[in-house]
Design a protein around this motif. Structure first.
Motif, mmCIF file in Angstrom:
data_model
loop_
_atom_site.group_PDB
_atom_site.id
_atom_site.type_symbol
_atom_site.label_atom_id
_atom_site.label_comp_id
_atom_site.label_asym_id
_atom_site.label_seq_id
_atom_site.Cartn_x
_atom_site.Cartn_y
_atom_site.Cartn_z
ATOM 1 N N TRP A 7 0.840 -1.195 0.000
ATOM 2 C CA TRP A 7 0.000 0.000 0.000
ATOM 3 C C TRP A 7 0.877 1.247 0.000
ATOM 4 C CZ3 TRP A 7 -4.637 -0.625 -1.550
ATOM 5 C CH2 TRP A 7 -5.398 -1.742 -1.208
ATOM 6 N N THR A 8 0.626 2.131 -0.950
ATOM 7 C CA THR A 8 1.359 3.387 -1.102
ATOM 8 C C THR A 8 0.394 4.547 -0.882
ATOM 9 O OG1 THR A 8 2.824 2.367 -2.727
ATOM 10 C CG2 THR A 8 2.751 4.774 -2.692
ATOM 11 N N PHE A 9 0.736 5.447 0.035
ATOM 12 C CA PHE A 9 -0.113 6.615 0.272
ATOM 13 C C PHE A 9 -0.153 7.466 -0.987
ATOM 14 C CE2 PHE A 9 -0.609 11.087 1.545
ATOM 15 C CZ PHE A 9 -1.845 11.004 2.167
ATOM 16 N N PHE A 10 -1.384 7.871 -1.376
ATOM 17 C CA PHE A 10 -1.560 8.697 -2.557
ATOM 18 C C PHE A 10 -1.919 10.125 -2.169
ATOM 19 C CE2 PHE A 10 -4.544 9.589 -6.360
ATOM 20 C CZ PHE A 10 -3.571 10.299 -7.021
ATOM 21 N N LYS A 11 -3.001 10.293 -1.394
ATOM 22 C CA LYS A 11 -3.407 11.630 -0.990
ATOM 23 C C LYS A 11 -4.450 11.533 0.122
ATOM 24 C CE LYS A 11 -7.073 12.529 -4.391
ATOM 25 N NZ LYS A 11 -7.500 13.526 -5.359
ATOM 26 N N GLU A 12 -4.714 12.692 0.749
ATOM 27 C CA GLU A 12 -5.741 12.785 1.773
ATOM 28 C C GLU A 12 -6.651 13.961 1.449
ATOM 29 O OE1 GLU A 12 -6.371 13.181 6.614
ATOM 30 O OE2 GLU A 12 -4.358 13.036 5.799
ATOM 31 N N VAL A 13 -7.957 13.722 1.530
ATOM 32 C CA VAL A 13 -8.954 14.759 1.275
ATOM 33 C C VAL A 13 -10.048 14.622 2.332
ATOM 34 C CG1 VAL A 13 -10.619 15.698 -0.372
ATOM 35 C CG2 VAL A 13 -8.518 14.643 -1.215
ATOM 36 N N LYS A 14 -10.302 15.695 3.052
ATOM 37 C CA LYS A 14 -11.362 15.752 4.062
ATOM 38 C C LYS A 14 -11.315 14.572 5.031
ATOM 39 C CE LYS A 14 -14.648 18.439 1.344
ATOM 40 N NZ LYS A 14 -16.010 18.490 0.802
ATOM 41 N N GLY A 15 -10.131 14.213 5.480
ATOM 42 C CA GLY A 15 -9.990 13.140 6.461
ATOM 43 C C GLY A 15 -10.056 11.738 5.886
ATOM 44 N N VAL A 16 -10.076 11.614 4.573
ATOM 45 C CA VAL A 16 -10.055 10.304 3.929
ATOM 46 C C VAL A 16 -8.701 10.141 3.238
ATOM 47 C CG1 VAL A 16 -11.122 8.773 2.227
ATOM 48 C CG2 VAL A 16 -12.552 10.325 3.582
ATOM 49 N N LYS A 17 -7.980 9.087 3.639
ATOM 50 C CA LYS A 17 -6.675 8.803 3.043
ATOM 51 C C LYS A 17 -6.844 7.760 1.943
ATOM 52 C CE LYS A 17 -4.090 9.849 7.222
ATOM 53 N NZ LYS A 17 -3.156 9.343 8.223
ATOM 54 N N PHE A 18 -6.197 8.018 0.807
ATOM 55 C CA PHE A 18 -6.224 7.123 -0.338
ATOM 56 C C PHE A 18 -4.870 6.423 -0.449
ATOM 57 C CE2 PHE A 18 -9.468 10.181 -1.182
ATOM 58 C CZ PHE A 18 -10.402 9.567 -2.000
ATOM 59 N N TYR A 19 -4.895 5.107 -0.529
ATOM 60 C CA TYR A 19 -3.699 4.297 -0.731
ATOM 61 C C TYR A 19 -3.920 3.457 -1.990
ATOM 62 C CZ TYR A 19 -2.787 5.294 4.203
ATOM 63 O OH TYR A 19 -2.578 5.906 5.407
ATOM 64 N N LEU A 20 -2.849 3.168 -2.703
ATOM 65 C CA LEU A 20 -2.918 2.339 -3.905
ATOM 66 C C LEU A 20 -1.905 1.211 -3.813
ATOM 67 C CD1 LEU A 20 -2.944 5.146 -6.633
ATOM 68 C CD2 LEU A 20 -4.916 3.952 -5.705
ATOM 69 N N LYS A 21 -2.227 0.095 -4.452
ATOM 70 C CA LYS A 21 -1.248 -0.977 -4.614
ATOM 71 C C LYS A 21 -1.574 -1.758 -5.870
ATOM 72 C CE LYS A 21 -2.922 -4.997 -2.011
ATOM 73 N NZ LYS A 21 -2.570 -5.937 -0.946
ATOM 74 N N GLU A 22 -0.551 -2.433 -6.364
ATOM 75 C CA GLU A 22 -0.698 -3.289 -7.537
ATOM 76 C C GLU A 22 -0.827 -4.726 -7.056
ATOM 77 O OE1 GLU A 22 1.960 -2.841 -11.143
ATOM 78 O OE2 GLU A 22 2.656 -4.757 -10.339
ATOM 79 N N GLU A 23 -1.683 -5.483 -7.724
ATOM 80 C CA GLU A 23 -1.832 -6.899 -7.376
ATOM 81 C C GLU A 23 -2.020 -7.706 -8.641
ATOM 82 O OE1 GLU A 23 -5.210 -9.439 -5.115
ATOM 83 O OE2 GLU A 23 -4.195 -7.931 -3.893
ATOM 84 N N LYS A 24 -1.275 -8.797 -8.740
ATOM 85 C CA LYS A 24 -1.444 -9.715 -9.864
ATOM 86 C C LYS A 24 -2.332 -10.857 -9.384
ATOM 87 C CE LYS A 24 3.006 -8.645 -11.990
ATOM 88 N NZ LYS A 24 2.520 -7.705 -12.928
ATOM 89 N N ALA A 25 -3.269 -11.263 -10.225
ATOM 90 C CA ALA A 25 -4.199 -12.310 -9.838
ATOM 91 C C ALA A 25 -4.573 -13.164 -11.045
ATOM 92 C CB ALA A 25 -5.454 -11.703 -9.222
ATOM 93 N N THR A 26 -4.631 -14.456 -10.822
ATOM 94 C CA THR A 26 -5.079 -15.370 -11.862
ATOM 95 C C THR A 26 -6.601 -15.305 -11.918
ATOM 96 O OG1 THR A 26 -3.188 -16.810 -11.484
ATOM 97 C CG2 THR A 26 -5.068 -17.760 -12.653
ATOM 98 N N VAL A 27 -7.094 -14.843 -13.033
ATOM 99 C CA VAL A 27 -8.528 -14.680 -13.221
ATOM 100 C C VAL A 27 -9.097 -15.901 -13.944
ATOM 101 C CG1 VAL A 27 -10.306 -13.221 -14.287
ATOM 102 C CG2 VAL A 27 -8.301 -12.178 -13.221
ATOM 103 N N TYR A 28 -8.344 -16.426 -14.898
ATOM 104 C CA TYR A 28 -8.757 -17.604 -15.662
ATOM 105 C C TYR A 28 -7.693 -18.685 -15.525
ATOM 106 C CZ TYR A 28 -11.912 -14.220 -17.789
ATOM 107 O OH TYR A 28 -12.867 -13.248 -17.981
ATOM 108 N N GLU A 29 -8.118 -19.859 -15.139
ATOM 109 C CA GLU A 29 -7.187 -20.973 -14.970
ATOM 110 C C GLU A 29 -6.449 -21.245 -16.276
ATOM 111 O OE1 GLU A 29 -7.467 -25.659 -13.809
ATOM 112 O OE2 GLU A 29 -8.883 -24.293 -12.842
ATOM 113 N N GLY A 30 -5.146 -21.435 -16.163
ATOM 114 C CA GLY A 30 -4.325 -21.706 -17.332
ATOM 115 C C GLY A 30 -3.871 -20.470 -18.080
#
Length: 153
Positions: free
Chosen positions: A38-61
């Motif tokens: 999780w990487t901090f992106f920004k904060e607006v009105k007391g809400v903090k936004f974090y982003l991350k990258e995730e790789k996931a197998t969606v279809y087998e094979g």
């Protein structure tokens, strides 16, 4: 001589404010800054936004897709509702940009709680698929992610 100095000072101040306004209003995070943590992106009105990258197998094979996920942290003592576009900017164009309604859904975050996106949530404000390695015909390269048209109630 005095007017020459004041002209230079005026031009300097105009340039400074134009640059400063642009750098502070920057709403995009470069793709290379988004990691598997999780990487901090920004904060607006007391809400903090974090982003991350995730790789996931969606279809087998098939090779795993790459997603960008959002974590919202509400630091307020009351619940908040957010509405925004999670926009993926590419070298060739953009997905969910401007007023695209496809993934623009309200997100509620309880007081002093967090909401985390999941890759299997589909195209929504907390998850976006940014790369499918199984599609060999696309040359689109992710350049940045943005939170656009943000409304917090």
């Amino acid at each position: 001589m005095k007017s020459h100095v004041s002209v230079k000072l005026t031009l300097f101040l105009i340039g400074f404010f134009l640059f400063a306004g642009r750098s502070f209003s920057q709403e995009r995070i470069p793709a290379e800054s988004i990691t598997s943590e999780w990487t901090f992106f920004k904060e607006v009105k007391g809400v903090k936004f974090y982003l991350k990258e995730e790789k996931a197998t969606v279809y087998e094979g098939k090779e795993p897709f790459t997603f960008v996920l959002v974590k919202l942290e509400n630091t307020n003592n009351k619940p908040v509702k957010l509405l925004y576009n999670l926009a993926a900017h590419y070298n060739e164009g953009c997905n969910n940009c401007n007023n695209a309604q496809e993934a623009r859904k309200p997100v509620e975050v309880p007081a002093n709680q967090t909401v985390e996106g999941r890759y299997d949530s589909g195209n929504c404000p907390t998850s976006i698929m940014v790369y499918n390695p199984n599609n060999k015909f696309t040359s689109w390269k992710l350049t940045s992610i943005a939170i656009e048209n943000l409304i917090i109630n």
